[in-house]
Design a protein around this motif. Structure first.
Motif, PDB file in Angstrom:
ATOM      1  N   GLY A  98       4.214 -87.481 111.910  1.00 61.43           N
ATOM      2  CA  GLY A  98       4.509 -88.461 112.957  1.00 61.43           C
ATOM      3  C   GLY A  98       3.889 -88.040 114.268  1.00 61.43           C
ATOM      4  O   GLY A  98       3.212 -87.014 114.342  1.00 61.43           O
ATOM      5  N   SER A  99       4.141 -88.848 115.268  1.00 62.13           N
ATOM      6  CA  SER A  99       3.491 -88.658 116.562  1.00 62.13           C
ATOM      7  C   SER A  99       4.548 -88.546 117.656  1.00 62.13           C
ATOM      8  O   SER A  99       5.655 -89.057 117.503  1.00 62.13           O
ATOM      9  CB  SER A  99       2.590 -89.868 116.807  1.00 62.13           C
ATOM     10  OG  SER A  99       1.706 -89.654 117.852  1.00 62.13           O
ATOM     11  N   GLN A 100       4.166 -87.911 118.761  1.00 66.68           N
ATOM     12  CA  GLN A 100       5.071 -87.691 119.903  1.00 66.68           C
ATOM     13  C   GLN A 100       6.338 -86.951 119.450  1.00 66.68           C
ATOM     14  O   GLN A 100       7.459 -87.341 119.742  1.00 66.68           O
ATOM     15  CB  GLN A 100       5.389 -89.026 120.622  1.00 66.68           C
ATOM     16  CG  GLN A 100       6.203 -88.913 121.917  1.00 66.68           C
ATOM     17  CD  GLN A 100       5.636 -87.947 122.960  1.00 66.68           C
ATOM     18  OE1 GLN A 100       4.479 -87.563 122.909  1.00 66.68           O
ATOM     19  NE2 GLN A 100       6.449 -87.509 123.885  1.00 66.68           N
ATOM     20  N   LEU A 101       6.124 -85.860 118.709  1.00 67.36           N
ATOM     21  CA  LEU A 101       7.240 -84.997 118.320  1.00 67.36           C
ATOM     22  C   LEU A 101       7.550 -84.053 119.485  1.00 67.36           C
ATOM     23  O   LEU A 101       6.646 -83.438 120.043  1.00 67.36           O
ATOM     24  CB  LEU A 101       6.889 -84.169 117.079  1.00 67.36           C
ATOM     25  CG  LEU A 101       7.208 -84.830 115.727  1.00 67.36           C
ATOM     26  CD1 LEU A 101       6.337 -86.040 115.497  1.00 67.36           C
ATOM     27  CD2 LEU A 101       7.031 -83.836 114.596  1.00 67.36           C
ATOM     28  N   GLY A 110      -2.185 -82.164 110.146  1.00 67.25           N
ATOM     29  CA  GLY A 110      -1.934 -83.375 110.920  1.00 67.25           C
ATOM     30  C   GLY A 110      -1.875 -83.099 112.408  1.00 67.25           C
ATOM     31  O   GLY A 110      -2.229 -82.019 112.887  1.00 67.25           O
ATOM     32  N   GLY A 111      -1.401 -84.117 113.137  1.00 68.07           N
ATOM     33  CA  GLY A 111      -1.261 -83.969 114.597  1.00 68.07           C
ATOM     34  C   GLY A 111       0.195 -84.146 114.955  1.00 68.07           C
ATOM     35  O   GLY A 111       1.070 -83.768 114.176  1.00 68.07           O
ATOM     36  N   GLY A 112       0.437 -84.719 116.119  1.00 66.31           N
ATOM     37  CA  GLY A 112       1.799 -85.141 116.405  1.00 66.31           C
ATOM     38  C   GLY A 112       2.539 -84.435 117.513  1.00 66.31           C
ATOM     39  O   GLY A 112       3.619 -84.892 117.917  1.00 66.31           O
TER      40      GLY A 112
END
Ligand code: LLP
Length: 421
Positions: free
Chosen positions: A201-204, A237-239
């Motif tokens: 997910g993103s903006q963790l 991944g990113g996030g």
């Protein structure tokens, strides 16, 4: 930390007064800071120091070629999710062996494009995609390097629209089915299994979900190796989130994230890839807009600005918070006032902030949306026939328009009228 600071009473992008850019290109516009982009890339690169690694910038966050080139020259790879992004990365000079292809719905045409132009690896998200990739590679006489994206069923504790790691999300294959899917991949002659991919997910804003996911990846690495697969690359991944509001708790730093990667996965001897987007570009960009009118409503004052939801959709789409500051530094101790800050588009959703406390500004003043570098320009549209706004890149005391504002004619002449009209 970024390079958008007040100096002598005026907001600067590095060494350039933001108002000078406004004079040159008109409002609204996006402006990015080279120093901030590079600083954030190096934070990640340094955080993984000691591990064989590649930081593949998730270019969906901000994909202007000047930004890609800036990062690629510093050593970044790219994470792409469409044929368009692949072409853009290549056009910016990124070699194929530094491009990773992610995404749930890669078409055969996109797969062919990447196999022809060169690719570091495909992150495969489903069995049907695997079959198409295999068939395409075999037909071209090639072998496609792949990881398989596993869905670890971890709650990323972020906005529902940008969480991807729960079993109800459309992404990846359930980790519980990984062994059978890897076995299928190994049986296909057009594929070479090289590793595992995960993105939750993103903006963790918390490291705990990453830790849970990476522990599961570590465990899976052992299981798959025991099954005879080569697992030599892990794409994580990113996030990692960024601070949007200056007063909220700061999310973990890349250095802490790097330490977590080393702790959970460092012993496996794998090459590590990460795909950060937001943390590299987010605080490296502003959207600058001019106040058109100050309108007094019933019990509230509206600041009507020339930027709108089509230019920056994050507040309308995710209830996202962006800090909005005057470009002329407010006098010290000035009393803050409350505004509803809105754009000119004809729907109530075109609201950037409600009852926002900020220093008073007048019609004609410039305001800057902070943290608008990621998922800003790339998500813009021409809704209400508003031309896409320009992008500008600053490097110390220089600035350049890296995407100009189209003319109205260019925008209107893209339509074609059928002969029966
Ligand atoms: N890798 C994959 C497979 C992704 O899907 C994403 C983001 C990233 C990397 C980069 O994540 P980041 O480091 O930027 O968090 N438009 C939304 C964000 C959507 C994120 C989609 N995937 C927003 O404005 O908040």
């Amino acid at each position: 930390m970024d390079h958008f600071l007040y100096r002598d009473g005026a907001l600067h992008a590095e060494d350039v007064p933001v108002s000078d850019i406004a004079k040159a290109v008109g409002t609204p516009f996006y402006v990015y800071s080279t120093a901030t982009l590079l600083r954030h890339f190096h934070l990640f690169d340094d955080a993984l120091d000691g591990l064989d690694h590649l930081v593949c910038y998730a270019m969906k966050a901000a994909s202007n070629q000047a930004i890609l080139k800036t990062l690629a020259q510093a050593g970044a790879g790219m994470d792409v999710v469409s044929g368009g992004e692949y072409r853009r990365a290549k056009a910016a000079g990124v070699p194929g062996d530094r491009i990773v292809f992610s995404g749930v719905g890669k078409t055969a045409a996109e797969i062919r494009l990447a196999l022809e132009g060169g690719i570091r690896q495909f992150n495969v998200e489903s069995e049907p995609e695997m079959e198409v990739l295999n068939a395409t590679a075999v037909a071209m006489g090639k072998v496609a390097p792949i990881t398989i994206r596993v869905n670890p069923d971890v709650d990323a504790k972020t906005h529902a629209k940008i969480a991807t790691g729960k079993s109800e999300n459309k992404f990846g294959i359930p980790i519980a089915r990984a062994r059978e899917v890897y076995a299928l991949a190994a049986s296909l002659p057009g594929l070479e299994v090289i590793g595992i991919d995960v993105h939750i997910g993103s903006q963790l804003t918390d490291l705990a979900p990453f830790e849970l996911a990476y522990q599961k990846v570590a465990e899976l690495t052992g299981v798959l190796r025991a099954d005879g697969h080569t697992i030599r690359r892990l794409d994580l991944g990113g996030g990692l989130g960024i601070p949007y509001a200056r007063d909220n708790q700061a999310p973990p730093l890349p250095v802490d994230y790097g330490a977590l990667v080393k702790r959970t996965l460092g012993h496996l001897g794998c090459e590590i890839e990460i795909e950060p987007g937001r943390l590299i570009a987010g605080n490296a960009g502003l959207m600058v807009s001019e106040v058109i009118y100050l309108k007094s409503g019933e019990g509230r004052d509206f600041l009507i600005i020339d930027g709108a939801m089509n230019d920056l959709i994050r507040p309308a789409m995710y209830e996202a918070y962006h800090d909005i500051i005057p470009v002329t530094e407010p006098a010290p101790g000035v009393e803050q006032v409350k505004y509803d800050i809105v754009g000119p588009v004809c729907e109530s959703g075109d609201t950037f902030a409600k009852q926002r406390m900020m220093p008073p500004v007048a019609a004609g003043a410039l305001v800057a949306f902070r943290s608008a570098g990621a998922y800003g320009a790339v998500m813009s549209s021409e809704y209400n026939s508003r031309p896409l706004i320009p992008e500008v890149l600053v490097n110390k005391d220089q600035f350049a328009v890296i995407r100009r504002r189209p003319t109205f004619d260019e925008m209107i002449n893209r339509d074609t009228i059928p002969e029966w009209l």
